[in-house]
Each structure stands twice: as structure tokens, then as C-alpha cells.
Design a protein around this motif. Structure first.
Motif, PDB file in Angstrom:
ATOM      1  N   ASP A  39      -7.243  -5.879  10.006  1.00 47.41           N
ATOM      2  CA  ASP A  39      -6.558  -4.613  10.273  1.00 47.41           C
ATOM      3  C   ASP A  39      -7.310  -3.418   9.703  1.00 47.41           C
ATOM      4  O   ASP A  39      -7.278  -2.330  10.257  1.00 47.41           O
ATOM      5  CB  ASP A  39      -5.143  -4.668   9.677  1.00 47.41           C
ATOM      6  CG  ASP A  39      -4.291  -5.686  10.426  1.00 47.41           C
ATOM      7  OD1 ASP A  39      -4.606  -5.940  11.614  1.00 47.41           O
ATOM      8  OD2 ASP A  39      -3.356  -6.237   9.819  1.00 47.41           O
ATOM      9  N   ALA A  40      -8.001  -3.645   8.574  1.00 49.71           N
ATOM     10  CA  ALA A  40      -8.670  -2.511   7.924  1.00 49.71           C
ATOM     11  C   ALA A  40     -10.183  -2.682   7.980  1.00 49.71           C
ATOM     12  O   ALA A  40     -10.849  -2.794   6.961  1.00 49.71           O
ATOM     13  CB  ALA A  40      -8.186  -2.424   6.475  1.00 49.71           C
ATOM     14  N   GLY A  41     -10.723  -2.794   9.169  1.00 49.35           N
ATOM     15  CA  GLY A  41     -12.170  -2.963   9.309  1.00 49.35           C
ATOM     16  C   GLY A  41     -12.577  -4.391   9.037  1.00 49.35           C
ATOM     17  O   GLY A  41     -11.758  -5.314   9.105  1.00 49.35           O
ATOM     18  N   THR A  42     -13.859  -4.582   8.706  1.00 52.95           N
ATOM     19  CA  THR A  42     -14.331  -5.954   8.478  1.00 52.95           C
ATOM     20  C   THR A  42     -14.546  -6.208   6.990  1.00 52.95           C
ATOM     21  O   THR A  42     -14.842  -5.296   6.224  1.00 52.95           O
ATOM     22  CB  THR A  42     -15.665  -6.226   9.197  1.00 52.95           C
ATOM     23  OG1 THR A  42     -16.623  -5.287   8.754  1.00 52.95           O
ATOM     24  CG2 THR A  42     -15.525  -6.177  10.700  1.00 52.95           C
ATOM     25  N   THR A  43     -14.381  -7.470   6.606  1.00 52.08           N
ATOM     26  CA  THR A  43     -14.706  -7.889   5.255  1.00 52.08           C
ATOM     27  C   THR A  43     -15.737  -9.004   5.354  1.00 52.08           C
ATOM     28  O   THR A  43     -15.805  -9.702   6.371  1.00 52.08           O
ATOM     29  CB  THR A  43     -13.464  -8.418   4.507  1.00 52.08           C
ATOM     30  OG1 THR A  43     -12.746  -9.261   5.394  1.00 52.08           O
ATOM     31  CG2 THR A  43     -12.576  -7.310   4.043  1.00 52.08           C
ATOM     32  N   THR A  44     -16.519  -9.178   4.309  1.00 45.84           N
ATOM     33  CA  THR A  44     -17.636 -10.118   4.355  1.00 45.84           C
ATOM     34  C   THR A  44     -17.362 -11.331   3.486  1.00 45.84           C
ATOM     35  O   THR A  44     -16.922 -11.205   2.349  1.00 45.84           O
ATOM     36  CB  THR A  44     -18.909  -9.403   3.846  1.00 45.84           C
ATOM     37  OG1 THR A  44     -19.175  -8.303   4.708  1.00 45.84           O
ATOM     38  CG2 THR A  44     -20.105 -10.355   3.846  1.00 45.84           C
ATOM     39  N   VAL A  89     -16.689 -12.153  13.401  1.00 47.13           N
ATOM     40  CA  VAL A  89     -15.601 -12.836  14.114  1.00 47.13           C
ATOM     41  C   VAL A  89     -14.328 -12.008  13.934  1.00 47.13           C
ATOM     42  O   VAL A  89     -14.209 -11.248  12.976  1.00 47.13           O
ATOM     43  CB  VAL A  89     -15.374 -14.275  13.596  1.00 47.13           C
ATOM     44  CG1 VAL A  89     -16.604 -15.142  13.812  1.00 47.13           C
ATOM     45  CG2 VAL A  89     -14.963 -14.300  12.133  1.00 47.13           C
ATOM     46  N   ASP A  90     -13.421 -12.190  14.877  1.00 45.48           N
ATOM     47  CA  ASP A  90     -12.176 -11.436  14.814  1.00 45.48           C
ATOM     48  C   ASP A  90     -11.102 -12.299  14.155  1.00 45.48           C
ATOM     49  O   ASP A  90     -10.575 -13.223  14.772  1.00 45.48           O
ATOM     50  CB  ASP A  90     -11.742 -11.047  16.237  1.00 45.48           C
ATOM     51  CG  ASP A  90     -10.597 -10.044  16.213  1.00 45.48           C
ATOM     52  OD1 ASP A  90      -9.931  -9.944  15.157  1.00 45.48           O
ATOM     53  OD2 ASP A  90     -10.371  -9.360  17.224  1.00 45.48           O
ATOM     54  N   GLY A  91     -10.814 -11.998  12.896  1.00 40.55           N
ATOM     55  CA  GLY A  91      -9.843 -12.801  12.149  1.00 40.55           C
ATOM     56  C   GLY A  91      -8.473 -12.798  12.789  1.00 40.55           C
ATOM     57  O   GLY A  91      -7.701 -13.725  12.617  1.00 40.55           O
ATOM     58  N   ARG A  92      -8.180 -11.770  13.526  1.00 41.32           N
ATOM     59  CA  ARG A  92      -6.857 -11.658  14.160  1.00 41.32           C
ATOM     60  C   ARG A  92      -6.844 -12.287  15.553  1.00 41.32           C
ATOM     61  O   ARG A  92      -5.803 -12.367  16.170  1.00 41.32           O
ATOM     62  CB  ARG A  92      -6.447 -10.186  14.261  1.00 41.32           C
ATOM     63  CG  ARG A  92      -6.217  -9.525  12.929  1.00 41.32           C
ATOM     64  CD  ARG A  92      -4.792  -9.806  12.442  1.00 41.32           C
ATOM     65  NE  ARG A  92      -4.502  -9.101  11.201  1.00 41.32           N
ATOM     66  CZ  ARG A  92      -4.748  -9.587   9.990  1.00 41.32           C
ATOM     67  NH1 ARG A  92      -5.305 -10.758   9.841  1.00 41.32           N
ATOM     68  NH2 ARG A  92      -4.431  -8.892   8.912  1.00 41.32           N
TER      69      ARG A  92
END
Ligand SMILES: Cc1cc2nc3c(=O)[nH]c(=O)nc-3n(C[C@H](O)[C@H](O)[C@H](O)COP(=O)(O)OP(=O)(O)OC[C@H]3O[C@@H](n4cnc5c(N)ncnc54)[C@H](O)[C@@H]3O)c2cc1C
Length: 402
Positions: free
Chosen positions: A87-92, A280-283
Motif C-alpha cells: 500500500d505504501a510503495g515497495t519494500t525490499t 512483485v506485487d504483494g497485494r
């Protein structure tokens, strides 16, 4: 007349032909397409290298280490991690051993929860042990195996499953857990990359080792005993190896079910990310399974000053290009609306299914000096195709020498 005719110049056919040559046999390779490579080809589009479907070469595959001159391919590596869109951009989230610079970001990602990590590590542990032990246990579907091991939470839902969906061309959890562990093993032991000249450099390297050039543009219409019928007449040899794609129908074997992928290749003026991570799209909020700025990883894939982005979905799909662009805009945090679409590859038959329980070595001798090779006889991968070609070559040599 050659000793052996090989039908198909994909990785299996080429590695088979090389193996046959090593046994001192003469080989004629027939390839229906205009170039060698089969499912490993690269299109040149406006100065960009667009592989026919996004794929990676893993240098840790044992068959790649054994049969491929990797330095000559000038492999350009991805970073050993993924960027997860939320939801808030990407995390690594990255492998701390290979990407120590990213440890801080990984710890802050919210995905490193001790219980979830411990359960996933316990589930994945066999991947790093001896392969016979990995393959020796009871095999179930991926979904069942993860459930049984208590692997769940965000790590499974938002990273593992979205990542594997792109690797397996399947998101229903039905793939063999043993096969997934084999793939994980390759990812844990090596960092995949792209050859400087595109994935097609791999089959071209193998083809260059053959004493007789591959006869491209020659389709085998039928194989009867040791004879191969083509539009230009019939060829006969002491043995025939069918290394055509699994659904070519040149043998009586049942055709395996295949899974498909679609890849969009976009040209951009600016790189929408600066790193070499697969995103990848976590959602799972759209059709895209994974995307990456390929030119960050492999600058040789784009003309100077321009950038190349790939986005891959399952195939078949009814998703539209507009939906893909919307999802990419969200994942990259900048508009993908005006990116130039260079080419779209719809690969209807990308990978044979690998159901549980996994069978890694299917017979390659069909009787009467007819043999078969291909990833569908071993594992659905570059590793499987190369191994199956060499297994078939050894079987032919044994049969012809006896
Ligand atoms: C989009 C995509 C992504 C992938 N990603 C990965 C990845 O990241 N890592 C990985 O390890 N693997 C990946 N793979 C799988 C890998 O590419 C394949 O497992 C491997 O290339 C299969 O090789 P093969 O020789 O068995 O078959 P093929 O490549 O299918 O070769 C068969 C050849 O036979 C020829 N042929 C067919 N019929 C005839 C005929 N009648 N006469 C003459 N010639 C004929 C075909 O033209 C073809 O050249 C991916 C595949 C795809 C498509």
C-alpha cells in the motif's frame, strides 16, 4: 548419412547433439524454426534485446556449470532479493549473505517476523541439503506442503507466493513441493542473471560447438523408426532423438499439460527504479506477477540513454494492457501510461506442469533406437533440458555400441 538425427534445437536437442559428438557419433540436427534455441530466444526490437518471455539463467544449475561456458556469456546479475509492492510503495527483502547493504531495509520491511521466518526456513531447509534426500521424502503439492509446515502470514502471502507464481507460471499451489525446493536451491546457491547478448546467447553458444551446423527451417513431419520425414524428403540414421517441444506429437507419448506466460517489454526514457531487484506485487492487485527494470541489470539490453522494463503475467489471461500499465504505475510510483510497448510475447507453452509426486528422470529410450529428450523428461527448467539432452545422448551411445 549421420549416425543420429536429433529433431529440435532447443537446449535439450543441442546438449544431446554435443553429447553424441563426445561419444564419437555424427549428428544431424533438424530445427523447424529459423534459429536455434526453442523457448530460449531473443528478439531485437529497435535496439532493445527482448527475450521471448522473461527468463533468467541461474549459474548455480549443475548442468549449466558443467556444460556452459559462463564467462563467455558475460552474465549480468540481478540483486539477490525482491522489492515487494504494497500500500505504501515497495519494500525490499534481500538475502543478507549476498546483499549485506540491504540488511537494514530488509529488517525494516515488516516482513521479517521471527516465527514466520523460522517456519519458512525450516520448510526450505531441505533445499540446501543433499539432492537425493530432497527428492527422497514424501512429495505433496506446494500449498499442502506449506500448510503442513505452518508457513503462513505476510511472508507467504505477499512474497513467497507472488514470487513463485512467476517462476512456476502457476498461482494455484498445485506444483510439486520437491520441484519448488529444487528451484529454491538454485536461487539460494546462485544469483540469476542475463547474458550480455540476451538469453539466445546460451543456445547459440551450444550450437557453435556442433561439427555440422543445425539445419534450421526444416520441420520433421513424422518420425517412423529411424526415419524422419520432412518436406524435402526422408532422412534415415541409426537412431533418432525427438527433442521437439513436448506437445509436438512426434511420438506416441501422452502430451504433458503446459503452463503459459505473457511478457510485455516497455521502453522508457527514465528508469522507474535505480536498483536491480525483481518487483512483485504483494497485494496481487492486478495481473502482473513480476516486473523489473531490465536495463539496470543488463545495460546491454537497451540502447544508450534508454531503459527497458519487463512485466510478466500468467497466460491465458483476459487482463488488458491498460490494467498492466495501471499496476506498473502503482508498483513504480510513476506513470507507466506513456511507456512505449516494444513487443509482447505470449508463450502458450512455457513450462510443462510439475505435479506431485515429482518424477525427475523419465525414460528417454522409447525402443527401436528411438529416443526422446526435453525438459518434460526431467525438470521444467534450463537445468532439466540440458540434463535430459545428455541423458538421451548417453542412452543412444549405449544402444548403438551394443
Ligand atoms: C517464458 C519462459 C520463461 C522461462 N523461465 C525460465 C527460467 O527463468 N529458468 C529456467 O531454468 N527455465 C525457464 N524456462 C524454461 C526453459 O526455457 C525450458 O525448460 C527449456 O528451454 C526447454 O528446452 P527444450 O529443449 O526441452 O524444449 P524447447 O525449447 O521447446 O525446444 C524444442 C525445439 O524443437 C523444435 N521443434 C518442434 N517441433 C519440431 C519439428 N516437428 N521439427 C523440427 N523441430 C521441431 C522447436 O522449434 C524448438 O526449437 C522458461 C521458459 C519460458 C518459455
Amino acid at each position: 548419412m549421420a549416425d543420429v538425427i536429433v529433431v529440435g534445437a532447443g537446449l535439450a536437442g543441442l546438449s544431446c547433439a554435443i553429447g553424441l559428438q563426445r561419444h564419437g557419433l555424427t549428428v544431424t540436427v533438424l530445427e523447424a524454426a529459423d534459429e536455434v534455441g526453442g523457448r530460449v530466444r531473443t528478439d531485437l526490437v529497435d535496439g532493445f534485446r527482448c527475450d521471448r518471455g522473461f527468463q533468467l539463467l541461474n549459474p548455480s544449475y549443475p548442468a549449466v556449470r558443467r556444460y556452459v561456458d559462463l564467462p563467455a556469456l558475460e552474465l549480468q546479475s540481478f540483486a539477490a532479493g525482491v522489492a515487494v509492492g504494497g500500500d505504501a510503495g515497495t519494500t525490499t527483502v534481500a538475502d543478507p549473505r549476498r546483499e549485506p547493504r540491504l540488511i537494514g531495509r530488509s529488517l525494516l520491511s515488516g516482513y521479517v517476523r521471527p516465527l514466520e521466518v523460522a517456519r519458512l526456513a525450516a520448510w526450505a531447509a531441505p533445499a540446501l541439503g543433499p539432492v537425493p534426500r530432497l527428492l527422497g521424502g514424501r512429495d505433496t503439492t506446494l500449498a499442502e506442503s506449506l500448510d503442513d509446515a505452518g508457513v503462513g502470514g505476510r511472508l507467504r502471502d505477499e512474497i513467497l507466493e507472488p514470487f513463485l507464481a512467476g517462476v512456476l507460471a502457476s498461482d494455484d499451489g498445485s506444483t510439486s513441493a520437491a520441484f519448488v525446493r529444487l528451484l529454491l536451491r538454485a536461487f539460494l546457491l546462485g544469483t540469476p542473471g542475463l547474458p550480455a547478448a540476451g538469453m539466445s546467447a546460451l543456445p547459440r553458444q551450444l550450437a557453435a560447438r556442433l561439427a555440422e551446423p543445425v539445419r534450421t527451417g526444416v520441420r520433421a513431419e513424422a518420425v517412423t523408426g529411424c526415419s524422419v520425414k520432412t518436406a524435402d524428403g526422408e532422412l534415415t540414421a541409426r537412431a533418432v532423438v525427438v527433442a521437439a517441444n513436448p506437445t509436438a506429437g512426434l511420438t506416441d507419448l501422452p502430451r504433458p499439460r503446459m503452463k503459459g506466460l505473457r511478457t510485455y517489454w516497455f521502453a522508457t526514457e527514465e528508469a522507474p527504479r535505480a536498483d536491480k531487484l525483481l518487483v512483485v506485487d504483494g497485494r496481487r492487485n492486478g495481473p502482473v506477477l513480476n516486473t523489473a527494470v531490465i536495463s539496470n541489470v543488463a545495460p546491454s539490453y537497451a540502447p544508450p540513454g534508454r531503459h527497458l522494463v519487463q512485466a510478466t503475467t500468467l497466460w491465458p489471461t483476459d487482463a488488458t494492457e491498460a490494467e498492466v500499465r495501471i499496476q506498473l504505475t502503482r508498483l513504480y510510483g510513476r506513470s507507466a501510461g506513456a511507456w512505449d510497448l516494444l513487443i509482447r510475447h505470449d508463450i502458450h507453452e512455457a513450462l510443462p506442469e510439475q505435479p506431485a509426486p515429482l518424477v525427475t528422470r523419465q525414460p528417454v529410450a522409447l525402443g527401436d533406437n528411438l529416443f526422446i529428450a526435453g525438459d518434460h523428461r526431467d525438470t521444467a527448467s534450463i537445468q532439466g533440458a540440458l540434463v535430459s539432452g545428455h541423458r538421451a545422448a548417453n542412452a543412444v551411445a549405449t544402444a548403438l555400441s551394443s
